[in-house]
Design a protein around this motif. Structure first.
Motif, short mmCIF file in Angstrom:
data_model
loop_
_atom_site.label_atom_id
_atom_site.label_comp_id
_atom_site.label_asym_id
_atom_site.label_seq_id
_atom_site.Cartn_x
_atom_site.Cartn_y
_atom_site.Cartn_z
N ILE A 152 13.30 -23.55 -54.50
CA ILE A 152 13.31 -24.69 -53.59
C ILE A 152 12.16 -25.64 -53.89
N VAL A 153 10.90 -25.18 -53.83
CA VAL A 153 9.77 -26.11 -53.95
C VAL A 153 9.52 -26.54 -55.39
N VAL A 154 9.86 -25.70 -56.34
CA VAL A 154 9.90 -26.08 -57.75
C VAL A 154 11.40 -26.15 -58.04
N PRO A 155 11.96 -27.37 -58.02
CA PRO A 155 13.40 -27.57 -57.83
C PRO A 155 14.30 -27.23 -59.02
N CYS A 156 14.41 -25.96 -59.32
CA CYS A 156 15.31 -25.53 -60.39
C CYS A 156 16.77 -25.77 -60.02
N HIS A 157 17.04 -25.96 -58.73
CA HIS A 157 18.42 -26.25 -58.30
C HIS A 157 18.89 -27.62 -58.77
N ARG A 158 17.98 -28.46 -59.21
CA ARG A 158 18.34 -29.81 -59.68
C ARG A 158 18.78 -29.83 -61.14
N VAL A 159 18.83 -28.65 -61.76
CA VAL A 159 19.25 -28.56 -63.16
C VAL A 159 20.67 -28.00 -63.19
N ILE A 160 21.56 -28.75 -63.85
CA ILE A 160 22.97 -28.37 -63.91
C ILE A 160 23.40 -28.30 -65.38
N ALA A 161 24.62 -27.82 -65.59
CA ALA A 161 25.16 -27.73 -66.94
C ALA A 161 25.48 -29.13 -67.47
N SER A 162 25.52 -29.26 -68.79
CA SER A 162 25.81 -30.55 -69.43
C SER A 162 27.18 -31.10 -69.06
N ASP A 163 28.11 -30.21 -68.71
CA ASP A 163 29.45 -30.67 -68.34
C ASP A 163 29.54 -31.11 -66.88
N GLY A 164 28.42 -31.08 -66.17
CA GLY A 164 28.39 -31.50 -64.78
C GLY A 164 28.62 -30.40 -63.78
N SER A 165 28.98 -29.20 -64.25
CA SER A 165 29.16 -28.08 -63.32
C SER A 165 27.78 -27.58 -62.87
N LEU A 166 27.78 -26.80 -61.81
CA LEU A 166 26.50 -26.36 -61.26
C LEU A 166 25.71 -25.46 -62.19
N GLY A 167 26.37 -24.74 -63.07
CA GLY A 167 25.65 -23.79 -63.91
C GLY A 167 25.31 -22.57 -63.08
N GLY A 168 24.18 -21.96 -63.33
CA GLY A 168 23.78 -20.77 -62.59
C GLY A 168 22.66 -21.07 -61.60
N TYR A 169 22.38 -20.07 -60.80
CA TYR A 169 21.26 -20.16 -59.86
C TYR A 169 20.94 -18.76 -59.39
N THR A 170 19.69 -18.38 -59.51
CA THR A 170 19.28 -17.02 -59.19
C THR A 170 19.61 -16.64 -57.75
N GLY A 171 19.50 -17.55 -56.83
CA GLY A 171 19.79 -17.25 -55.43
C GLY A 171 21.28 -17.23 -55.11
N GLY A 172 22.10 -17.68 -56.04
CA GLY A 172 23.54 -17.78 -55.81
C GLY A 172 23.95 -19.23 -55.72
N LEU A 173 25.14 -19.52 -56.18
CA LEU A 173 25.61 -20.90 -56.21
C LEU A 173 25.77 -21.49 -54.82
N ASP A 174 26.01 -20.65 -53.81
CA ASP A 174 26.11 -21.19 -52.44
C ASP A 174 24.79 -21.80 -52.00
N LYS A 175 23.69 -21.21 -52.42
CA LYS A 175 22.38 -21.74 -52.05
C LYS A 175 22.05 -22.99 -52.86
N LYS A 176 22.43 -23.00 -54.13
CA LYS A 176 22.22 -24.19 -54.96
C LYS A 176 23.00 -25.37 -54.38
N GLN A 177 24.25 -25.13 -54.01
CA GLN A 177 25.07 -26.17 -53.41
C GLN A 177 24.45 -26.66 -52.10
N PHE A 178 23.94 -25.74 -51.29
CA PHE A 178 23.27 -26.08 -50.03
C PHE A 178 22.10 -27.02 -50.27
#
Length: 184
Positions: A152-178
């Protein structure tokens, strides 16, 4: 080290602080599964080794019991307030004292670069690799991104795949989307 847990939009977030060179520093913020006890957080083993402490030196304090009479607890209270303000759409950046020394120099470089991604914007892993001057290291950048101890505070959630999809997220994609929805 002092650890506490807070709730953001029905998601549990665990955070920890420790004295580093005599100063209170945030040492991690991570999502924690609803059914997981605080001491099973994946980052605690690595942190005990890094700070050369035993699990007995980790104190869990419920959020409502944190006190401003202790420097580490004051930092945790400030972090919780900033997280709540962020989740409410009232804050776009964080002013926290972070100890990033748990990462390798490369990981620290990636984590620093993550902090330059503007609120509400996303970039690809390839773009992040270019930002740090290593355009072919996008896989290593993605790996370092996944090891970010300050969700959250170091915003790794702002990094997505080159194709525009969310890619991965350690906390889960539901949290990245949130998080991305907060910033949209």
């Amino acid at each position: 080290m002092i650890v506490t847990t807070t709730i953001l939009n029905d998601f549990r977030v665990q955070l920890g602080g420790h004295l580093v060179d005599g100063l209170p520093k945030l040492v991690f913020i991570n999502w924690i599964a609803d059914d997981a006890p605080w001491y099973q957080a994946k980052s605690l083993d690595k942190l005990t080794k890094h700070y050369q402490i035993t699990p007995a030196n980790i104190q869990f304090i419920e959020q409502d019991s944190l006190s401003e009479s202790d420097a580490i607890q004051t930092l945790l209270l400030s972090t919780i307030k900033q997280l709540q303000d962020y989740a409410a759409g009232q804050q776009q950046s964080f002013d926290l004292s972070l100890d990033m020394t748990v990462g390798t120099p490369f990981q620290q470089q990636v984590w620093q670069a993550l902090q330059s991604i503007p609120y509400g914007e996303t970039i690809s892993y390839a773009d992040l690799a270019k930002t740090i001057g290593k355009p072919t290291a996008y896989r290593a950048v993605a790996n370092a991104n996944g090891r970010n101890p300050f969700s959250i505070v170091v915003p790794c959630h702002r990094v997505i795949a080159s194709d525009g999809s969310l890619g991965g997220y350690t906390g889960g994609l539901d949290k990245k989307q949130f998080l991305l929805e907060i910033e949209s």
